[in-house]
Design an enzyme around this catalytic site. Structure first.
Site: not given
Ligand SMILES: Cc1cc2nc3c(=O)[nH]c(=O)nc-3n(C[C@H](O)[C@H](O)[C@H](O)COP(=O)(O)OP(=O)(O)OC[C@H]3O[C@@H](n4cnc5c(N)ncnc54)[C@H](O)[C@@H]3O)c2cc1C
Length: 376
Positions: A131, A246
């Site tokens: 991410s 994963e």
């Molecule tokens: C505790 C924790 C640990 C993590 N650890 C890691 C790690 O070790 N390494 C790493 O790389 N990442 C990590 N992550 C990141 C995680 O993979 C991302 O948070 C996740 O992929 C969502 O991305 P975002 O937070 O940018 O949310 P966004 O992409 O901004 O999404 C926000 C909201 O919109 C919704 N949404 C977005 N697009 C769509 C769509 N097309 N259709 C429907 N709904 C949608 C999502 O479901 C979410 O509810 C971690 C996250 C957490 C919370």
């Protein structure tokens, strides 16, 4: 359930139980019970991993040729169930469960020989650099740039939400090596040493107050091109392969063990008892699906991984709420220090598990993937 109780597995189960009875230290078990996150501190998980590794059991799902015990899927499931029942700490997934299978699949003989034994022993502790601030659900939008320079790539940019980067000595990362064509077609997969000059790890605190994840900055970081896994600009396939490991796997054993501990704490309240019983049934269904997925019956690995991720994390969140309801006042104040661990940590676990439906790709995204896989 019947499959797990097959008499042919009784000897194996007895061997695992005997091992856990004698070799799982009480202090590690107690620390695991009090853990409020699935990502347990390596001070707890690594000593247990070393004990398992000495027995040849650190990586039950690995093929024997790479150091796995060579068990069939039922033995692997029984092992997971027995470890959960005994309260053993869950090992960090980033190395053993996530990057190891893709090293086995895409790695050169040298990469396999170098990394896999170090993952097994715990000498290397991995974090996941996928991410970025502008690339979460839309992972292919990632921008961390890797520019070839001699035998190296030079990296600039940042990764975010990087779980346990402050403990890790290795990171697997997706980087942008081209802006040509579709965004997915310009991504490469690198294996990094976290001690490389130019890498800075900044903590991010969660709402629950924990330091679990981080933002990681890259400032002219040189990474040998030999550390690339798979071809240049072919990292998207490696990442998709990794994500099935994963997201998929076994959620039910730990949840069943947790539910059993809650049932043991439960008073005679008929409404709570009914909710607990409903979860028993839902976890049995989840377990049946996991066993089917392990046998590869009736669906692709990616389809099962997304389905299990949704079902497993949503079950965990329902059980969190049940734990808070059973604990009542004890969930907020362990006044006499006598509250059972399962109830004393009910609220922080509830808060921490809100993240379970976000990480590894949010559950909304998993539903979208299932729709695309099923409907085309
Ligand atoms: C505790 C924790 C640990 C993590 N650890 C890691 C790690 O070790 N390494 C790493 O790389 N990442 C990590 N992550 C990141 C995680 O993979 C991302 O948070 C996740 O992929 C969502 O991305 P975002 O937070 O940018 O949310 P966004 O992409 O901004 O999404 C926000 C909201 O919109 C919704 N949404 C977005 N697009 C769509 C769509 N097309 N259709 C429907 N709904 C949608 C999502 O479901 C979410 O509810 C971690 C996250 C957490 C919370």
């Amino acid at each position: 359930m019947d499959m797990l109780n097959d008499p042919a597995l009784a000897t194996f189960r007895g061997e695992v139980r005997a091992f856990l009875d004698t070799r799982l230290p009480h202090e590690l078990r107690d620390a695991a019970w009090r853990a409020t996150s699935v990502f347990i501190d390596p001070a707890v998980t690594l000593p247990w991993q070393r004990i398992l590794n000495a027995r040849g059991w650190a990586a039950p799902d690995w093929p024997a040729e790479f150091g796995g015990p060579g068990w069939d899927e039922m033995q692997r499931y029984v092992f997971a169930a027995e470890c959960a029942r005994a309260g053993a700490p869950g090992l960090a997934p980033m190395g053993l469960k996530m990057v190891a299978p893709v090293i086995m699949h895409y790695g050169t003989p040298e990469q396999r020989a170098h990394y896999l034994p170090r993952i097994l022993s715990g000498e290397d502790y991995w974090c996941q650099g996928f991410s970025e601030p502008g690339a979460g659900s839309d992972l292919a939008a990632l921008q961390l740039r890797a520019v070839p320079d001699g035998d190296d790539y030079v990296l600039n940019g940042s990764k975010i939400w990087t779980t346990h980067a402050h403990f890790a000595n290795r990171m697997f990362a997706l980087v942008r090596t081209s802006n040509e064509g579709r965004p997915q077609a310009g991504i490469s997969f690198l294996l990094l040493d976290m001690a490389t000059p130019g890498i800075t790890v900044e903590p991010i605190r969660t709402l629950a107050g924990n330091h679990e994840f981080n933002q990681v900055f890259f400032d002219d970081v040189r990474v040998p091109q030999a550390n690339r896994l798979g071809g240049e600009n072919e990292g998207w396939s490696v990442a998709k392969h990794l994500l099935t490991f994963e997201r998929g796997g076994k959620y039910a054993p730990a949840l069943i063990a947790r539910l059993e501990r809650l049932r043991a704490q439960q008073s005679a309240d008929p409404l709570l008892r009914a909710r607990l019983d409903r979860e028993v049934v839902s976890l049995q269904a989840l377990q049946a699906l996991e066993l089917k997925a392990m046998r590869g019956v009736g669906g692709s690995a990616a389809l099962y991984a997304s389905a299990l991720k949704i079902l497993g994390t949503e079950a965990a969140q329902r059980i969190d709420i049940l734990a808070c309801d059973i604990a009542g006042f004890a969930a907020w104040a362990d006044a006499d220090g006598q509250t059972p661990a399962e109830l004393a940590v009910a609220v922080p676990r509830y808060l921490n598990d809100r993240a379970a439906s976000i990480y590894a790709g949010s559950n909304e995204i998993q539903r979208d993937l299932i729709a695309r896989l099923m409907l085309g």
